[in-house]
Design a protein around this motif. Structure first.
Motif, PDB file in Angstrom:
ATOM      1  N   THR A   1      35.527  32.097  47.135  1.00  0.00           N
ATOM      2  CA  THR A   1      34.781  30.866  47.695  1.00  0.00           C
ATOM      3  C   THR A   1      34.371  29.881  46.691  1.00  0.00           C
ATOM      4  O   THR A   1      33.731  30.522  45.566  1.00  0.00           O
ATOM      5  N   ASP A   2      34.529  28.778  46.589  1.00  0.00           N
ATOM      6  CA  ASP A   2      34.297  27.855  45.518  1.00  0.00           C
ATOM      7  C   ASP A   2      32.639  27.597  45.620  1.00  0.00           C
ATOM      8  O   ASP A   2      32.417  27.279  46.966  1.00  0.00           O
ATOM      9  N   ILE A   3      32.095  27.480  44.400  1.00  0.00           N
ATOM     10  CA  ILE A   3      30.745  27.240  44.264  1.00  0.00           C
ATOM     11  C   ILE A   3      30.554  26.231  43.530  1.00  0.00           C
ATOM     12  O   ILE A   3      30.265  26.159  42.237  1.00  0.00           O
ATOM     13  N   ALA A   4      30.386  25.038  44.065  1.00  0.00           N
ATOM     14  CA  ALA A   4      30.225  23.759  43.509  1.00  0.00           C
ATOM     15  C   ALA A   4      29.621  22.701  44.484  1.00  0.00           C
ATOM     16  O   ALA A   4      30.136  22.816  45.498  1.00  0.00           O
ATOM     17  N   LEU A   5      29.076  21.623  44.109  1.00  0.00           N
ATOM     18  CA  LEU A   5      28.660  20.665  45.094  1.00  0.00           C
ATOM     19  C   LEU A   5      29.196  19.563  45.124  1.00  0.00           C
ATOM     20  O   LEU A   5      29.047  18.659  46.262  1.00  0.00           O
ATOM     21  N   ASP A   6      30.399  19.184  44.655  1.00  0.00           N
ATOM     22  CA  ASP A   6      30.995  18.023  44.556  1.00  0.00           C
ATOM     23  C   ASP A   6      31.779  17.608  45.676  1.00  0.00           C
ATOM     24  O   ASP A   6      31.610  16.250  46.261  1.00  0.00           O
ATOM     25  N   PRO A   7      32.213  18.625  46.650  1.00  0.00           N
ATOM     26  CA  PRO A   7      32.807  18.102  47.890  1.00  0.00           C
ATOM     27  C   PRO A   7      31.788  17.730  48.935  1.00  0.00           C
ATOM     28  O   PRO A   7      31.908  17.064  49.946  1.00  0.00           O
ATOM     29  N   TYR A   8      30.466  17.847  48.707  1.00  0.00           N
ATOM     30  CA  TYR A   8      29.240  17.834  49.554  1.00  0.00           C
ATOM     31  C   TYR A   8      28.279  16.684  49.112  1.00  0.00           C
ATOM     32  O   TYR A   8      27.395  16.324  50.019  1.00  0.00           O
TER      33      TYR A   8
END
Length: 339
Positions: free
Chosen positions: A125-132
């Motif tokens: 799973t991708d751990i980053a906040l940019d899509p949210y």
């Protein structure tokens, strides 16, 4: 026998081993297998049909029921892993990416569904906040909005990683490029009893101009702060810097990363090779959306042979030293290799 007016007195003639397809197969040094691939997949809410992504031909955003079907197909083709990315509605976004957290987030529900259906498939799973986030950056902004705040971002990433671990993720993949996040996530996972959940670290992620189609896919293309539109250069790497990239990767290794990632892949083969010569840790490389899209676009115009150039691009990544390749070509290449 051919009459020749001139003949070289050569002991070594390398062309001897290129005379036929069978000879070439015997001496082929780099071979692609379905098991070399990780398939990036985009997940969305709802029960409707998959959504086409205009700039990524053949790639779709998948509601969870379709995601499960896709994962079954990938596993049947011999692809051992998928990497999940979410696309959420703009109305669900806020400045801190709250919708990414918690046990009922879109990705957490997707993990549980996939692991229930295909338990042996490795789920990353991708751990980053940019899509949210409303601002589209990979972390939380400073008060003046001019930069991403490193330490408060890491705190948010820890919460996200723990939620994914509770849902059953096999590997979490921090792609944010914050300092110290690998060590912090490792410590948090271990403290919560998730010692077996691994970290695939985006260790050398460059501030590339080739991310456009991906940002469309996850809905993070409208990035803007006081510092300027779409400026992620305060945390992603300068494309000009080789030594800095290796330093970043080796720091992640020291902090406990199980796999080191170079992104993009094809434009940074020298970084993959440099890193391969400095570590025994497995290396992943991400053939990104722009690399995929440009092959499609050139082939559609008749400028290149699609399959030859696709396969050559992937062979180059593996030849450079990557142990595994994230690629949007994964499914079609694996299907071809199985037949």
């Amino acid at each position: 026998m051919t009459d020749r007016a001139f003949s070289l007195a050569l002991t070594q003639r390398p062309r001897r081993l290129r005379r036929s397809a069978s000879l070439r197969a015997l001496v082929e040094e780099t071979v692609l297998r379905p098991a070399d691939f990780i398939a990036p997949l985009f997940v969305i809410e709802g029960e409707g049909p998959p959504e086409e992504i205009a700039s990524l031909p053949g790639v779709r955003r998948l509601p969870i029921h379709a995601l499960v079907s896709e994962c079954r197909e990938l596993w049947a083709l011999g692809i051992p892993a998928v990497d999940l990315f979410a696309k959420v509605a703009d109305s669900e976004k806020d400045a801190v990416g709250s919708v990414a957290l918690g046990d009922e987030s879109l990705v957490a529900r997707a993990i549980r569904a996939v692991k229930a259906a295909v338990p042996e498939l490795t789920v990353i799973t991708d751990i980053a906040l940019d899509p949210y986030t409303t601002h589209g950056h990979d972390g939380l902004l400073t008060e003046d909005g001019r930069d991403v705040d490193n330490d408060s971002t890491v705190e948010q990433l820890i919460a996200m990683a723990l939620a994914h671990a509770r849902a059953g993720a096999d590997l979490v993949a921090p792609s944010d490029m914050m300092d110290g996040r690998v060590a912090a996530i490792r410590a948090a996972l271990d403290a919560a009893g998730f010692e077996q959940v691994g970290i695939l670290a985006y260790s050398a992620k460059f501030a590339s101009g080739f991310y456009g189609p991906f940002r469309e896919a996850v809905g993070s293309s409208k990035v803007g702060t006081v510092a300027g539109p779409a400026d992620k250069k305060t945390y992603q790497l300068d494309p000009a810097n080789r030594r800095e990239a290796i330093r970043e990767a080796l720091l992640d290794e020291a902090e406990g990363a199980d796999i080191l990632m170079v992104k993009p892949a094809g434009l940074y083969l020298d970084i993959i090779r440099d890193l391969r010569e400095r570590t025994h840790t497995p290396i992943a490389a991400y053939q990104i959306s722009g690399e995929y899209a440009q092959i499609h676009a050139a082939a559609e115009r008749g400028w290149i042979d699609y399959e030859r150039c696709r396969d050559e691009s992937l062979i180059a990544i593996k030849r450079a030293g990557a142990d595994m390749i994230l690629s949007y070509f994964a499914k079609e290449v694996a299907r071809g290799l199985r037949h």
